[in-house]
Motif scaffolding. Structure first.
Motif, mmCIF file in Angstrom:
data_model
loop_
_atom_site.group_PDB
_atom_site.id
_atom_site.type_symbol
_atom_site.label_atom_id
_atom_site.label_comp_id
_atom_site.label_asym_id
_atom_site.label_seq_id
_atom_site.Cartn_x
_atom_site.Cartn_y
_atom_site.Cartn_z
ATOM 1 N N LYS A 84 0.819 -1.216 0.000
ATOM 2 C CA LYS A 84 0.000 0.000 0.000
ATOM 3 C C LYS A 84 0.851 1.264 0.000
ATOM 4 C CE LYS A 84 -4.064 -2.069 2.166
ATOM 5 N NZ LYS A 84 -4.949 -2.101 3.356
ATOM 6 N N LYS A 85 2.081 1.133 0.499
ATOM 7 C CA LYS A 85 2.989 2.280 0.510
ATOM 8 C C LYS A 85 3.797 2.390 -0.783
ATOM 9 C CE LYS A 85 3.554 2.204 5.536
ATOM 10 N NZ LYS A 85 4.480 1.898 6.654
ATOM 11 N N GLY A 86 3.705 1.371 -1.636
ATOM 12 C CA GLY A 86 4.435 1.405 -2.897
ATOM 13 C C GLY A 86 5.895 1.013 -2.774
ATOM 14 N N ARG A 87 6.272 0.446 -1.612
ATOM 15 C CA ARG A 87 7.672 0.064 -1.428
ATOM 16 C C ARG A 87 8.007 -1.253 -2.117
ATOM 17 N NH1 ARG A 87 8.808 1.251 5.008
ATOM 18 N NH2 ARG A 87 8.313 3.497 4.987
ATOM 19 N N ILE A 88 6.990 -2.060 -2.387
ATOM 20 C CA ILE A 88 7.178 -3.329 -3.082
ATOM 21 C C ILE A 88 6.490 -3.234 -4.440
ATOM 22 C CG2 ILE A 88 6.488 -5.770 -3.119
ATOM 23 C CD1 ILE A 88 6.964 -5.854 -0.136
ATOM 24 N N THR A 89 7.192 -3.641 -5.493
ATOM 25 C CA THR A 89 6.631 -3.566 -6.834
ATOM 26 C C THR A 89 5.415 -4.464 -6.974
ATOM 27 O OG1 THR A 89 8.856 -3.140 -7.685
ATOM 28 C CG2 THR A 89 7.161 -3.771 -9.279
ATOM 29 N N GLY A 90 5.504 -5.685 -6.448
ATOM 30 C CA GLY A 90 4.362 -6.585 -6.530
ATOM 31 C C GLY A 90 4.727 -7.999 -6.115
ATOM 32 N N ILE A 91 3.739 -8.885 -6.193
ATOM 33 C CA ILE A 91 3.905 -10.289 -5.818
ATOM 34 C C ILE A 91 3.857 -11.117 -7.090
ATOM 35 C CG2 ILE A 91 2.994 -12.193 -4.451
ATOM 36 C CD1 ILE A 91 1.646 -10.084 -2.663
ATOM 37 N N LEU A 92 4.918 -11.863 -7.331
ATOM 38 C CA LEU A 92 5.070 -12.644 -8.555
ATOM 39 C C LEU A 92 4.861 -14.119 -8.260
ATOM 40 C CD1 LEU A 92 5.993 -12.765 -11.594
ATOM 41 C CD2 LEU A 92 8.318 -13.071 -10.704
ATOM 42 N N GLY A 93 4.105 -14.780 -9.113
ATOM 43 C CA GLY A 93 3.911 -16.222 -8.998
ATOM 44 C C GLY A 93 4.221 -16.911 -10.316
ATOM 45 N N VAL A 94 4.965 -18.001 -10.272
ATOM 46 C CA VAL A 94 5.253 -18.803 -11.469
ATOM 47 C C VAL A 94 4.859 -20.247 -11.147
ATOM 48 C CG1 VAL A 94 6.985 -19.526 -13.147
ATOM 49 C CG2 VAL A 94 7.186 -17.281 -12.051
ATOM 50 N N SER A 115 1.744 -15.218 -12.813
ATOM 51 C CA SER A 115 0.727 -14.322 -12.253
ATOM 52 C C SER A 115 1.430 -13.151 -11.557
ATOM 53 C CB SER A 115 -0.170 -15.052 -11.253
ATOM 54 O OG SER A 115 0.552 -15.369 -10.071
ATOM 55 N N PHE A 116 0.720 -12.052 -11.448
ATOM 56 C CA PHE A 116 1.301 -10.874 -10.796
ATOM 57 C C PHE A 116 0.185 -10.048 -10.188
ATOM 58 C CE2 PHE A 116 2.949 -6.521 -10.680
ATOM 59 C CZ PHE A 116 4.172 -6.728 -10.058
ATOM 60 N N ARG A 117 0.389 -9.620 -8.942
ATOM 61 C CA ARG A 117 -0.577 -8.732 -8.294
ATOM 62 C C ARG A 117 0.166 -7.635 -7.536
ATOM 63 N NH1 ARG A 117 -1.783 -10.685 -2.866
ATOM 64 N NH2 ARG A 117 -0.722 -12.677 -2.463
ATOM 65 N N SER A 118 -0.452 -6.471 -7.511
ATOM 66 C CA SER A 118 0.185 -5.323 -6.885
ATOM 67 C C SER A 118 -0.887 -4.302 -6.508
ATOM 68 C CB SER A 118 1.217 -4.713 -7.839
ATOM 69 O OG SER A 118 1.924 -3.669 -7.226
ATOM 70 N N THR A 119 -0.466 -3.069 -6.240
ATOM 71 C CA THR A 119 -1.393 -1.992 -5.931
ATOM 72 C C THR A 119 -1.062 -0.782 -6.793
ATOM 73 O OG1 THR A 119 -0.045 -0.947 -4.202
ATOM 74 C CG2 THR A 119 -1.468 -2.773 -3.519
ATOM 75 N N SER A 120 -1.998 0.143 -6.867
ATOM 76 C CA SER A 120 -1.785 1.351 -7.664
ATOM 77 C C SER A 120 -0.710 2.248 -7.072
ATOM 78 C CB SER A 120 -3.095 2.132 -7.789
ATOM 79 O OG SER A 120 -3.634 2.427 -6.509
ATOM 80 N N ALA A 121 -0.318 2.006 -5.805
ATOM 81 C CA ALA A 121 0.757 2.787 -5.190
ATOM 82 C C ALA A 121 2.091 2.529 -5.876
ATOM 83 C CB ALA A 121 0.869 2.455 -3.701
#
Length: 376
Positions: free
Chosen positions: A100-110, A126-132
């Motif tokens: 939520k703070k934008g410190r992590i680009t996202g969560i990657l799954g293979v 797969s990839f999930r993240s936030t607009s931050a």
């Protein structure tokens, strides 16, 4: 017979306020003060505000999904790329907070595909993240596809693709804009420039024009002279900070998470940083032999910080051997604290480490300034 009236005691505070008023008028009438403190930072803000982009943040901090397959070419290729860093949060709560703070680009799954369901693609991504993290998503997703394309060309030239891509899941939270990275750096740029160049030229000229010497003929205490000039500089720079933040907020939607509370906390942080930066100016004004030697001495202090302290782009883009130097500089900690308060919603007490380092610099700087400062 006239009564004897005791003379009114001389007020050092009144004298200090008079010096402050006079100095403040002189600063506002100085084109160079306005140019360096307001015009230059605003030019950078306008340029970056209009062109967009990611503020130079090119390091991708990625979390690997817990049940993800790790023995595949996609993960192996990403681990060889310097600007991709796999991180492991301590808990799910920390992970969500960092997203939520934008410190992590996202969560990657293979994941391995079931050949009966998809024989053309051995793996699924797969990839999930936030607009931050929007500033990084626009470059990371094409970057990830390019990694798979290179694997296809090298290992599976006759198959459709090594991996298929699920539709990315992007949770809508606060949107991270370029201005959220650029404005804190430009405010730090303005404060450091004014603190070093402004104070250095000011006190050098006061000595050269014998103004300080004339002050000695008055009952004004030396400390009050310095305070008066210093307070004038602080007031001017806080006005500058208000202008920069105001334009960033209303023209480019700079994020102030908690509204007026965030705004006031930024001003307090700016005040602390400016006091420290002014200490550098006192040192430069004392060691300079003539006016032409002030810019070289001042640039030795300011230029490395402009370039290495995260003013225009993240220090993560620098080589690993250079980053420890970046993390020593006081402007680095001002920029970090400013971004945490403005975008992440941290309060002053949450940035105690950053403020502590800035204050520590202040103690060292003023200890040196007291030793070298010259009145004549």
């Amino acid at each position: 017979m006239s009564a004897n009236h005791p003379s009114k005691p001389y007020s050092q505070v009144t004298a200090m306020l008079a010096i402050t008023k006079g100095a403040l008028k002189a600063i506002f009438r100085s084109p160079s003060a306005v140019l360096f403190s307001i015009a230059f930072p605003l030019i950078f803000i306008l340029v970056f505000g209009f062109i967009g982009g990611g503020g130079g943040i090119t390091t991708y901090r990625v979390v690997l999904e817990k049940n993800s397959d790790t023995s595949n070419h996609v993960i192996a290729a990403l681990k060889t790329i310097p600007n991709v860093k796999f991180v492991v949060p301590e808990s799910d709560e920390e992970l969500q907070s960092e997203l939520k703070k934008g410190r992590i680009t996202g969560i990657l799954g293979v994941y391995k595909n079931d050949p009966a369901k998809d024989s053309a693609h051995p793996y699924r991504v797969s990839f999930r993240s936030t607009s931050a993290s929007g500033d990084k998503l626009s470059t990371f997703l094409p970057f990830l596809e390019n990694v798979v394309n290179k694997i296809d060309a090298r290992i599976y030239p006759e198959k459709q693709s090594y991996a298929s891509f699920d539709t990315p899941i992007i949770e809508e939270v606060r949107k991270y804009r370029t201005i959220d990275f650029i404005l804190p750096g430009q405010l730090g740029f303005s404060l450091l420039s004014a603190g070093v160049f402004g104070v250095a030229f000011l006190f050098f000229n006061l000595r050269q024009t014998l103004v300080l010497k004339r002050f000695y003929a008055t009952p004004v205490n030396r400390t009050m002279i310095v305070l008066g000039e210093g307070i004038a500089r602080v007031i001017f720079q806080l006005v500058t900070a208000v202008v920069i933040i105001g334009i960033g907020t209303f023209a480019f939607k700079f994020t102030l998470v908690n509204g007026w509370i965030t705004f006031l906390e930024i001003l307090v942080l700016s005040f602390i940083a400016l006091l420290v930066f002014m200490g550098f100016g006192f040192i430069v004004s004392s060691v300079a032999k003539n006016e032409s030697s002030i810019p070289p001495f001042a640039n030795l202090i300011t230029l490395p910080q402009f370039l290495l302290a995260g003013t225009f782009f993240s220090i993560d883009v620098f080589p690993s051997w250079l980053q420890p130097i970046c993390r020593i500089l006081p402007l680095t900690y001002f920029n970090d604290a400013m971004r945490k308060i403005a975008f992440e919603g941290a309060h002053l007490w949450d940035t105690g480490f950053e403020i502590g380092i800035i204050v520590l610099w202040g103690i060292v700087v003023y200890a040196v300034a007291v030793k070298v400062f010259k009145w004549e």
